[in-house]
Design a protein around this motif. Structure first.
Motif, PDB file in Angstrom:
ATOM      1  N   THR A  95      38.738  22.569 -12.764  1.00  0.00           N
ATOM      2  CA  THR A  95      38.555  23.586 -11.739  1.00  0.00           C
ATOM      3  C   THR A  95      39.255  23.249 -10.435  1.00  0.00           C
ATOM      4  O   THR A  95      39.666  24.148  -9.704  1.00  0.00           O
ATOM      5  CB  THR A  95      37.060  23.851 -11.482  1.00  0.00           C
ATOM      6  N   LYS A  96      39.421  21.983 -10.123  1.00  0.00           N
ATOM      7  CA  LYS A  96      40.070  21.609  -8.861  1.00  0.00           C
ATOM      8  C   LYS A  96      41.541  21.324  -9.129  1.00  0.00           C
ATOM      9  O   LYS A  96      41.923  20.245  -9.580  1.00  0.00           O
ATOM     10  CB  LYS A  96      39.406  20.400  -8.217  1.00  0.00           C
ATOM     11  N   THR A  97      42.371  22.308  -8.849  1.00  0.00           N
ATOM     12  CA  THR A  97      43.810  22.183  -8.997  1.00  0.00           C
ATOM     13  C   THR A  97      44.442  23.370  -8.282  1.00  0.00           C
ATOM     14  O   THR A  97      43.750  24.281  -7.825  1.00  0.00           O
ATOM     15  CB  THR A  97      44.245  22.140 -10.476  1.00  0.00           C
ATOM     16  N   LEU A 121      38.786  13.049  -9.041  1.00  0.00           N
ATOM     17  CA  LEU A 121      39.284  14.425  -8.897  1.00  0.00           C
ATOM     18  C   LEU A 121      40.085  14.889 -10.105  1.00  0.00           C
ATOM     19  O   LEU A 121      40.846  15.858 -10.015  1.00  0.00           O
ATOM     20  CB  LEU A 121      40.136  14.579  -7.623  1.00  0.00           C
ATOM     21  N   TYR A 144      46.046  15.149 -11.208  1.00  0.00           N
ATOM     22  CA  TYR A 144      45.894  15.619  -9.832  1.00  0.00           C
ATOM     23  C   TYR A 144      46.155  14.500  -8.828  1.00  0.00           C
ATOM     24  O   TYR A 144      45.618  13.392  -8.946  1.00  0.00           O
ATOM     25  CB  TYR A 144      44.476  16.162  -9.684  1.00  0.00           C
ATOM     26  N   ASN A 347      42.781  21.379  -2.678  1.00  0.00           N
ATOM     27  CA  ASN A 347      42.652  22.711  -3.276  1.00  0.00           C
ATOM     28  C   ASN A 347      41.180  23.069  -3.505  1.00  0.00           C
ATOM     29  O   ASN A 347      40.372  22.208  -3.849  1.00  0.00           O
ATOM     30  CB  ASN A 347      43.397  22.776  -4.606  1.00  0.00           C
ATOM     31  N   PHE A 348      40.870  24.344  -3.328  1.00  0.00           N
ATOM     32  CA  PHE A 348      39.507  24.797  -3.602  1.00  0.00           C
ATOM     33  C   PHE A 348      39.257  24.820  -5.109  1.00  0.00           C
ATOM     34  O   PHE A 348      40.202  24.855  -5.919  1.00  0.00           O
ATOM     35  CB  PHE A 348      39.265  26.185  -3.005  1.00  0.00           C
ATOM     36  N   CYS A 349      38.002  24.776  -5.488  1.00  0.00           N
ATOM     37  CA  CYS A 349      37.651  24.883  -6.907  1.00  0.00           C
ATOM     38  C   CYS A 349      37.946  26.300  -7.380  1.00  0.00           C
ATOM     39  O   CYS A 349      37.445  27.282  -6.812  1.00  0.00           O
ATOM     40  CB  CYS A 349      36.176  24.549  -7.112  1.00  0.00           C
ATOM     41  N   SER A 387      31.452  19.969  -9.306  1.00  0.00           N
ATOM     42  CA  SER A 387      32.808  19.731  -8.794  1.00  0.00           C
ATOM     43  C   SER A 387      32.954  20.167  -7.342  1.00  0.00           C
ATOM     44  O   SER A 387      33.805  19.656  -6.613  1.00  0.00           O
ATOM     45  CB  SER A 387      33.836  20.468  -9.656  1.00  0.00           C
ATOM     46  N   GLU A 388      32.115  21.106  -6.917  1.00  0.00           N
ATOM     47  CA  GLU A 388      32.180  21.570  -5.527  1.00  0.00           C
ATOM     48  C   GLU A 388      31.695  20.500  -4.559  1.00  0.00           C
ATOM     49  O   GLU A 388      31.970  20.571  -3.361  1.00  0.00           O
ATOM     50  CB  GLU A 388      31.339  22.837  -5.368  1.00  0.00           C
ATOM     51  N   ARG A 435      30.922  20.149   2.700  1.00  0.00           N
ATOM     52  CA  ARG A 435      31.778  20.883   1.767  1.00  0.00           C
ATOM     53  C   ARG A 435      32.906  21.567   2.522  1.00  0.00           C
ATOM     54  O   ARG A 435      32.716  22.179   3.547  1.00  0.00           O
ATOM     55  CB  ARG A 435      30.973  21.931   1.023  1.00  0.00           C
ATOM     56  N   HIS A 437      36.630  23.477   1.129  1.00  0.00           N
ATOM     57  CA  HIS A 437      37.561  23.684   0.023  1.00  0.00           C
ATOM     58  C   HIS A 437      39.021  23.586   0.437  1.00  0.00           C
ATOM     59  O   HIS A 437      39.891  23.389  -0.396  1.00  0.00           O
ATOM     60  CB  HIS A 437      37.312  25.043  -0.633  1.00  0.00           C
TER      61      HIS A 437
END
Length: 449
Positions: A95-97, A121, A144, A347-349, A387-388, A435, A437
């Motif tokens: 999700t994080k990319t 990550l 990543y 990068n945001f999720c 992941s957030e 948090r 993003h």
């Protein structure tokens, strides 16, 4: 206690760093002359230089075939076409990319399924099988920020379920995993070579594989050449479609970029070695600092971080009284006299973005991500909530080993971490647990570089 510059104290670094400490890419007279040769010959749309670059890059990467595309997103799209990603299929992605790793799956009527990331990550192998269904076609592995994924476990799982593996190496040119280059494990690797990547060739992408049929399908998708019939040797089903890109696109690289790529390849390994020397020294200085942990590998295992693209530290707000990553980085930047030093979040999720929730490309009665699916993959997005909470921030990306300047920048981070309590009162983002993003500050980052 030292008063932090953000609160009126003296900045730790008051003058500009030497230009060569951060300048990238390195463009030589040799590079300039190669580019001007393309200009003088009006060879922008030819293929002679591009073909040479493809051949040399394939040899350097350790794969049989290479195709240069206009950009990394196009090369990844061609990879999806090459494996036959189609209507109703699912493709797993961390999700994080960057969105270009998987957003184009909707063009093929496929659904992106998101996997959690680990503390480095990267795609978490422990969460991977949870994402696999009978509709899964492929896994998009993203190395990543240059950190090599656990390819032993990922390939074991992929082989168990008979899945394609595409490696997105846009951050990881030259990165090693246990002595072997990333981009040589999966069926295909694809990557960006845009102007501020580690391998910077203007605006360009590269596709590599050992499979002739996958190579031919990628060529047919959008790598139009006037003599492309010569490339089709094994895919008989493509022969009647000569001269038209089957994706309805033209993705052939501009030869100015290919000329730059040849020059960068010539010196790439030695330049990356210099970067690793500098970054490892910097990260050595940050080991043990409360609240932060360098993201890198133990090079004694035969792995490395390639050129340390956009190097990052993991951030642990609980160790600093709940101080948000945003506030921490704001203080770091103030200590370096306003220079580009650190930004929070990366990068945001992807599972949090409306593109993957409601965007409708086709005008059907369902969002495009699930337009042709037999289940609503969005229901699983809630499982990526962990992941957030994987916080991170960028650090200076040193291109030269300058011991004195590297130590000065390390001391900036130490000063802020040591005096974090001064920042808590004015931390407007503390209620968000740190948090951030990063999607809102990307343009501002570039302005401050």
């Amino acid at each position: 206690m030292e008063k932090l510059a953000l609160l009126g104290g003296e900045p730790y670094i008051k003058e500009s760093a030497p230009e060569e400490l951060f300048k990238w890419p390195i463009i030589t007279k040799e590079d300039e002359e190669a580019v001007m040769d393309v200009v003088r010959r009006n060879a922008f749309s030819g293929t002679d230089i591009t073909t040479k670059f493809q051949d040399e890059f394939a040899k350097w990467q350790g794969r049989k075939y290479a195709l240069a595309f206009t950009n990394g997103t196009m090369s990844l799209t061609a990879a999806m076409f090459a494996i036959g990603l189609g209507i109703g299929d699912e493709i797993i992605c961390p999700t994080k990319t960057y969105w270009g790793s998987v957003s184009q799956a909707i063009n093929f009527g496929a659904s992106a399924v998101f996997c959690n990331i680990n503390d480095m990550l990267s795609l978490d192998p422990d969460d991977l099988e949870r994402c696999i269904t009978p509709k899964t076609k492929a896994i998009m592995v993203v190395h990543y920020f240059g950190y090599p994924c656990d390819m032993d476990r990922i390939m074991e799982i992929a082989n168990k379920h008979n899945l394609y593996v595409i490696e997105d190496c846009s951050h990881s040119h030259g990165t090693l995993y246990k002595g072997r280059k990333v981009g040589t494990f999966g069926h295909i690797a694809a990557m960006s070579m845009m102007s501020w990547k580690t391998f910077a060739a203007g605006e360009m992408g590269m596709f590599v594989t050992d499979d002739r049929k996958l190579y031919e399908r990628a060529m047919a998708y959008g790598h139009y050449e006037r003599n492309n019939a010569n490339f089709i040797k094994e895919c008989d089903d493509l022969k009647s479609y000569f001269h038209i890109g089957l994706g309805g696109v033209k993705g052939r690289a501009n030869q100015v970029s290919a000329a730059l790529g040849l020059g960068q390849l010539k010196y790439f390994d030695e330049r990356c070695a210099e970067i690793r020397k500098a970054m490892n020294y910097f990260f050595d200085l940050l080991e043990g600092v409360p609240g932060i942990k360098p993201i890198r590998v133990d090079e004694s295992t035969g792995s490395n971080m390639g050129g340390f693209y956009s190097p990052q530290c993991a951030y642990y707000p609980a160790q600093l009284g709940g101080l948000s990553a945003k506030r921490f980085c704001e203080a770091v930047r103030a200590e370096a006299a306003g220079a580009f030093v650190s930004w929070e979040g990366a990068n945001f999720c992807l599972h949090t973005h409306d593109f993957f929730k409601t965007f409708n490309l086709f005008g059907t009665d369902k969002p495009s991500r699930i337009a042709f699916a037999d289940r609503d993959v969005r229901d699983d997005d809630k499982l990526c909530a962990p992941s957030e909470e994987k916080y991170c921030f960028s650090v200076p990306w040193f291109k030269k080993y300058d011991k004195e300047w590297i130590e000065r920048y390390a001391n900036v981070f130490k000063k802020v971490a040591t005096n974090y309590a001064q920042l808590l009162e004015g931390d407007l983002d503390k209620t968000q647990g740190g948090r951030w993003h990063g999607s809102d500050n990307a343009a501002e980052q570039q302005k401050k570089k």
